[in-house]
Write an enzyme that holds these catalytic residues in place. Structure first.
Site, PDB file in Angstrom:
ATOM      1  CG  HIS A   1      -1.876  -1.163   1.224  1.00  0.00           C
ATOM      2  ND1 HIS A   1      -1.574  -2.340   1.882  1.00  0.00           N
ATOM      3  CD2 HIS A   1      -3.084  -1.353   0.628  1.00  0.00           C
ATOM      4  CE1 HIS A   1      -2.563  -3.195   1.704  1.00  0.00           C
ATOM      5  NE2 HIS A   1      -3.490  -2.639   0.952  1.00  0.00           N
TER       6      HIS A   1
ATOM      7  N   GLY B   1      -4.095  11.616  10.540  1.00  0.00           N
ATOM      8  CA  GLY B   1      -5.084  10.797   9.845  1.00  0.00           C
ATOM      9  C   GLY B   1      -5.254  11.229   8.394  1.00  0.00           C
TER      10      GLY B   1
ATOM     11  NE  ARG C   1      -5.291  19.372   9.426  1.00  0.00           N
ATOM     12  CZ  ARG C   1      -5.502  20.674   9.579  1.00  0.00           C
ATOM     13  NH1 ARG C   1      -4.551  21.535   9.314  1.00  0.00           N
ATOM     14  NH2 ARG C   1      -6.650  21.115   9.995  1.00  0.00           N
TER      15      ARG C   1
ATOM     16  NE  ARG D   1      -5.501   0.717  -2.014  1.00  0.00           N
ATOM     17  CZ  ARG D   1      -6.567  -0.072  -1.949  1.00  0.00           C
ATOM     18  NH1 ARG D   1      -7.656   0.330  -1.338  1.00  0.00           N
ATOM     19  NH2 ARG D   1      -6.546  -1.262  -2.464  1.00  0.00           N
TER      20      ARG D   1
ATOM     21  NE  ARG E   1      -4.706   9.216  16.366  1.00  0.00           N
ATOM     22  CZ  ARG E   1      -5.385  10.030  15.548  1.00  0.00           C
ATOM     23  NH1 ARG E   1      -4.891  10.336  14.361  1.00  0.00           N
ATOM     24  NH2 ARG E   1      -6.542  10.560  15.910  1.00  0.00           N
TER      25      ARG E   1
ATOM     26  CB  SER F   1      -8.843  15.920  16.098  1.00  0.00           C
ATOM     27  OG  SER F   1      -9.490  15.019  15.227  1.00  0.00           O
TER      28      SER F   1
ATOM     29  CD  GLU G   1     -18.098   7.498  19.905  1.00  0.00           C
ATOM     30  OE1 GLU G   1     -18.444   8.093  20.932  1.00  0.00           O
ATOM     31  OE2 GLU G   1     -16.968   7.563  19.414  1.00  0.00           O
TER      32      GLU G   1
ATOM     33  CD  GLU H   1      -7.499   7.275  13.702  1.00  0.00           C
ATOM     34  OE1 GLU H   1      -7.431   8.026  14.704  1.00  0.00           O
ATOM     35  OE2 GLU H   1      -8.392   7.381  12.832  1.00  0.00           O
TER      36      GLU H   1
ATOM     37  CG  ASP I   1     -15.382  16.243  18.705  1.00  0.00           C
ATOM     38  OD1 ASP I   1     -14.557  16.094  17.793  1.00  0.00           O
ATOM     39  OD2 ASP I   1     -15.799  15.295  19.389  1.00  0.00           O
TER      40      ASP I   1
ATOM     41  NE  ARG J   1     -11.961  21.643  13.106  1.00  0.00           N
ATOM     42  CZ  ARG J   1     -12.530  20.518  13.516  1.00  0.00           C
ATOM     43  NH1 ARG J   1     -11.932  19.383  13.334  1.00  0.00           N
ATOM     44  NH2 ARG J   1     -13.700  20.531  14.100  1.00  0.00           N
TER      45      ARG J   1
HETATM   46  N1  HPA Z   1     -15.170  10.207  18.252  1.00  0.00           N
HETATM   47  C1  HPA Z   1     -14.227   9.489  17.649  1.00  0.00           C
HETATM   48  N2  HPA Z   1     -13.149  10.024  17.130  1.00  0.00           N
HETATM   49  C2  HPA Z   1     -12.976  11.350  17.220  1.00  0.00           C
HETATM   50  C3  HPA Z   1     -13.911  12.150  17.834  1.00  0.00           C
HETATM   51  C4  HPA Z   1     -15.057  11.552  18.382  1.00  0.00           C
HETATM   52  O1  HPA Z   1     -15.932  12.223  18.943  1.00  0.00           O
HETATM   53  N3  HPA Z   1     -13.486  13.435  17.746  1.00  0.00           N
HETATM   54  C5  HPA Z   1     -12.300  13.408  17.089  1.00  0.00           C
HETATM   55  N4  HPA Z   1     -11.993  12.143  16.778  1.00  0.00           N
END
Ligand code: HPA
Length: 234
Positions: free
Chosen positions: A4, A20, A24, A43, A87, A90, A162, A181, A204, A217
């Site tokens: 890959h 990720g 970035r 990819r 890593r 966020s 979730e 991750e 968040d 960000r």
């Molecule tokens: N959930 C999963 N992964 C995330 C979130 C989340 O709320 N925010 C940033 N990465």
């Protein structure tokens, strides 16, 4: 070339930063590295190798989620000899004491399910960060006037839908934040004798439902890159 990753042998540094988002990775290479060249675009998963303060560094996207990260981390270590993988990404806060924009340095990463589950079966393996990287990342953050949260995070397999009961238990057990991750990165690194760390910023908040404005960000991301580079080479 690996399955890959299109880089030629020797084109990937021993130290790899893993955001990720492949764009970035491009931004990090353009902003922080000298003489960066694109070494992978298979990819659309971009990777760049350049130098930072005289050290050779690769920045390579991981994609979202543990199955994607697992492919890249395995190939970076096993096929290209990467030894340090950090890593940068966020996360969503799971404690009132953790605020939007805060930096989290993940000591451990709990998870319900990873591509590694087949190895462990009934065993609850405890994926943990490399101590040297972690302690140097904390020092680098503090030197920049940032007081990071250091502790456990939760690596989930899902962003949407979730399990509220599981999130509740994570919060109850002091887990700082959720992302998707780190647990697999720590596990793959442990399996192959590499060093790993996750440096995260809170984008968040699961309890207050606040979110980092898009304009902020980039700055938060820059802080993480700086902390990660110092952690790798200090
Ligand atoms: N959930 C999963 N992964 C995330 C979130 C989340 O709320 N925010 C940033 N990465």
């Amino acid at each position: 070339m690996s399955i890959h990753i299109g880089a030629a042998a020797g084109e990937i540094a021993e130290t790899v930063l893993m955001p990720g988002d492949p764009y970035r990775a491009k931004w990090v290479a353009e902003t922080f590295l000298s003489d960066a060249t694109c070494i992978n675009e298979v990819r659309g998963m971009l990777g760049f190798t350049g130098t930072w303060q005289g050290h050779r560094v690769t920045v390579h996207g991981s994609g979202m989620g543990m199955p994607s990260l697992s492919i890249y981390a395995n190939e970076l270590i096993r096929d290209y000899g990467a030894k340090t993988l950090i890593r940068i990404g966020s996360c969503g806060a799971m404690q009132e004491s953790v605020k939007i924009r805060d930096v989290i340095i993940a000591m451990t990463a709990s998870t319900l399910s990873t591509p590694s589950q087949g190895f462990f079966k009934e065993l609850n393996f405890a994926p943990c960060a490399d101590w040297h990287l972690l302690s140097h990342a904390v020092a680098a953050a503090e030197q920049r006037g940032i007081t990071p949260h250091v502790g456990g995070i939760y690596s989930s397999d899902v962003f949407y839908d979730e399990r509220p009961d599981l999130n509740e238990q994570m919060t109850r057990h002091g887990i700082l934040a959720v992302e998707m991750e780190a647990a697999e990165l720590y596990t793959v690194a442990a399996r192959h004798g590499a060093r790993a760390l996750a440096v995260l910023t809170v984008s968040d908040h699961l309890l207050t439902h606040e979110a980092l404005p898009a304009a902020d960000r980039e700055r938060s991301f820059g802080d993480m890159v700086d902390i990660a580079l110092h952690a790798a080479f200090d």
